[in-house]
Scaffold this active site. Sequence first.
Site, short mmCIF file in Angstrom:
data_model
loop_
_atom_site.label_atom_id
_atom_site.label_comp_id
_atom_site.label_asym_id
_atom_site.label_seq_id
_atom_site.Cartn_x
_atom_site.Cartn_y
_atom_site.Cartn_z
N ASP A 14 0.83 -1.20 0.00
CA ASP A 14 0.00 0.00 0.00
C ASP A 14 0.87 1.26 0.00
O ASP A 14 1.94 1.28 0.62
CB ASP A 14 -0.90 -0.01 1.24
N HIS A 31 3.02 3.48 -9.07
CA HIS A 31 2.86 2.06 -9.39
C HIS A 31 4.12 1.52 -10.08
O HIS A 31 4.55 0.39 -9.81
CB HIS A 31 1.64 1.86 -10.28
N LEU A 125 12.28 -20.30 -3.90
CA LEU A 125 11.19 -19.54 -3.28
C LEU A 125 9.99 -19.60 -4.20
O LEU A 125 10.15 -19.62 -5.43
CB LEU A 125 11.63 -18.07 -3.09
#
Length: 237
Positions: A14, A31, A125
């Site tokens: 956020d 963004h 991962l």
Amino acid sequence: MKSPLPQHIAMIMDGNGRWAKNQGKKRTSGHKEGAKIVRDVTQWCASKSIPYLSLYAFSTENWKRPKVEVDFLMGLLEKYLHNERAMYIKNGIRFRAIGDISIFSSTLKNAILELEHITQNHTKLTQILALNYGAHDELARAFIKITHTLEAKELSNLKPEQVIKLINANLDTAFLPDVDMLIRTGGEMRISNFLLWQASYAELFFTPTLWPDLRTDELDSMLEQFCQRQRRFGALG
């Protein structure tokens, strides 16, 4: 006694828009900058031997944003999946998406599925992007799948622990362990319909740092705090 390292870290990314506003730039700039941090955070998790990282990239509620911003985010996501392919391969990272991607354009869906396929055998991962994801929507879809496979009489005879197993098996995250550590940047103190079922016993971390300003030294500090917490899961310490 220290807690072991988290097996599954989830992050709510956020603050991109506010970061851009503070810089006197358009929201789209925030963004773009935020997408760069995704790489840093992913590589940080890999360096710490964290097996699973889930990132809240686009929620079912984000469609309420202006169309121009949504279109930009869709294009940015597609570009990210192509541009970061080498990073996934070099670092042995597996990519998976959760959420309902059926609504996306065919080119974006293909980019998602292709990267999942290319990285399916990577073991360093697993990075999960939550795309058109909302926990309520996920649970609703899970219940629909369950009712399609079981008759009402069968469902009524199930014990609660059996129902829990059924729900787990039909969630988007059936291949994942529950969330151990949930981090939200940007100063808001809520989890916004993200992995509600899976984060039932997650340790929560909220930071005022905006996502594009997040650095690995702050993550190091959070990880140290996590390891100092005693996780009892309803039992006595």
